[in-house]
Write a protein that holds these residues in place. Sequence first.
Motif, PDB file in Angstrom:
ATOM      1  N   ILE A  98      -7.551  -0.458  10.848  1.00  0.00           N
ATOM      2  CA  ILE A  98      -6.335  -0.360  10.042  1.00  0.00           C
ATOM      3  C   ILE A  98      -5.177  -0.092  10.995  1.00  0.00           C
ATOM      4  O   ILE A  98      -5.143   0.960  11.647  1.00  0.00           O
ATOM      5  N   PRO A  99      -4.225  -1.012  11.085  1.00  0.00           N
ATOM      6  CA  PRO A  99      -3.104  -0.809  12.002  1.00  0.00           C
ATOM      7  C   PRO A  99      -2.180   0.287  11.502  1.00  0.00           C
ATOM      8  O   PRO A  99      -2.314   0.750  10.365  1.00  0.00           O
ATOM      9  N   ALA A 100      -1.249   0.668  12.340  1.00  0.00           N
ATOM     10  CA  ALA A 100      -0.378   1.796  12.028  1.00  0.00           C
ATOM     11  C   ALA A 100       0.440   1.583  10.753  1.00  0.00           C
ATOM     12  O   ALA A 100       0.648   2.530   9.990  1.00  0.00           O
ATOM     13  N   ASP A 101       0.871   0.355  10.495  1.00  0.00           N
ATOM     14  CA  ASP A 101       1.676   0.134   9.293  1.00  0.00           C
ATOM     15  C   ASP A 101       0.833   0.036   8.028  1.00  0.00           C
ATOM     16  O   ASP A 101       1.367   0.019   6.915  1.00  0.00           O
ATOM     17  N   ARG A 102      -0.471  -0.043   8.163  1.00  0.00           N
ATOM     18  CA  ARG A 102      -1.456  -0.064   7.065  1.00  0.00           C
ATOM     19  C   ARG A 102      -1.234  -1.203   6.087  1.00  0.00           C
ATOM     20  O   ARG A 102      -1.760  -1.173   4.971  1.00  0.00           O
ATOM     21  N   ILE A 122       0.837  -1.191   0.000  1.00  0.00           N
ATOM     22  CA  ILE A 122       0.000   0.000   0.000  1.00  0.00           C
ATOM     23  C   ILE A 122       0.875   1.246   0.000  1.00  0.00           C
ATOM     24  O   ILE A 122       1.884   1.323   0.697  1.00  0.00           O
ATOM     25  N   ALA A 123       0.499   2.231  -0.809  1.00  0.00           N
ATOM     26  CA  ALA A 123       1.265   3.470  -0.906  1.00  0.00           C
ATOM     27  C   ALA A 123       0.723   4.514   0.073  1.00  0.00           C
ATOM     28  O   ALA A 123      -0.391   4.383   0.581  1.00  0.00           O
ATOM     29  N   THR A 124       1.499   5.542   0.262  1.00  0.00           N
ATOM     30  CA  THR A 124       1.171   6.551   1.261  1.00  0.00           C
ATOM     31  C   THR A 124      -0.216   7.159   1.047  1.00  0.00           C
ATOM     32  O   THR A 124      -0.949   7.402   2.005  1.00  0.00           O
ATOM     33  N   ASN A 125      -0.572   7.432  -0.189  1.00  0.00           N
ATOM     34  CA  ASN A 125      -1.840   8.109  -0.468  1.00  0.00           C
ATOM     35  C   ASN A 125      -3.008   7.160  -0.708  1.00  0.00           C
ATOM     36  O   ASN A 125      -4.126   7.606  -0.974  1.00  0.00           O
ATOM     37  N   ASP A 126      -2.749   5.867  -0.635  1.00  0.00           N
ATOM     38  CA  ASP A 126      -3.823   4.896  -0.875  1.00  0.00           C
ATOM     39  C   ASP A 126      -4.767   4.828   0.321  1.00  0.00           C
ATOM     40  O   ASP A 126      -4.342   5.009   1.471  1.00  0.00           O
ATOM     41  N   TYR A 127      -6.023   4.495   0.043  1.00  0.00           N
ATOM     42  CA  TYR A 127      -6.964   4.251   1.116  1.00  0.00           C
ATOM     43  C   TYR A 127      -7.652   2.909   0.860  1.00  0.00           C
ATOM     44  O   TYR A 127      -7.557   2.352  -0.224  1.00  0.00           O
TER      45      TYR A 127
END
Lengths: 115, 112
Positions: B64-68, B27-32
Motif C-alpha cells: 500500500i503506497p503512502a497515498d493509499r 479511500i478515507a482516513t480510517n478505511d483499511y
Amino acid sequence: DAGITQSPRHKVTETGTPVTLRCHQTENHRYMYWYRQDPGHGLRLIHYSYGVKDTDKGEVSDGYSVSRSKTEDFLLTLESATSSQTSVYFCAISSYTQGAEETQYFGPGTRLLVL
Amino acid sequence: LAKTTQPISMDSYEGQEVNITCSHNNIATNDYITWYQQFPSQGPRFIIQGYKTKVTNEVASLFIPADRKSSTLSLPRVSLSDTAVYYCLVVGRGSTLGRLYFGRGTQLTVWP
C-alpha cells in the motif's frame, strides 16, 4: 478454516413455498451474516446479527427474515420463495470489535433453485 | 464506502509472481484494505488486510503506497490451485459492520 456449516447445501423448491436455510458456527463469534451471490452482482448483504435476538437488515432484505435464538445458529427464511431468490447463499461470521478491523469468515454456501 | 477498481481478469503461469492492483481513489482516513479469494462453489476466503505500507503473511503480500489510493496483492510463485477470483475491498473501521462490498473481483487463471 473457521467452523461454519450451512444446511442444506443444495435445495430445489417451488415458487410460493417457505424455505429456511441454517448457518451453524462453532467459533462462538458474536456477529453473523447472510449474503447472496448472483452473477454480475458480487455478494450482497441480506441480514446480519450482532448477538442473540439482535438482527438488522442489509441491502437486499425484502422477502427474507432471520432469527438467532442461540449464538451458534443463524437462520434465514424465505417466507414465500420466488424465482428471483434463486441464488447462492453464504453465511459469514466475525469476531468484530468496535474500532478494530473486521475479518469475516464464510461458510461453504447453499445453492437454492426456485422453480 | 470507497469504490474499488481492479482488472476483470489476469493470466499467469505456474511459478510466476502475480501482482493484482486495486485502485481506491476515494479511500478515507480510517478505511483499511482487505483481500479475499474465492474458488468456484466455495465461500470467499480471507487472504490479507492492511492499512499502509507492506503486510506479509504465509499466503501473500499486500503493498500500500503512502497515498493509499491503490494497493497491490502479490502472490509469490503461483500454482494451478491459485486459480480463483480475488476481491479487493475497502472497509471502514468501525462504521460499516457487515457491509463488505465485493464487486466483481479479478479472475486469475494460472496455466501449466
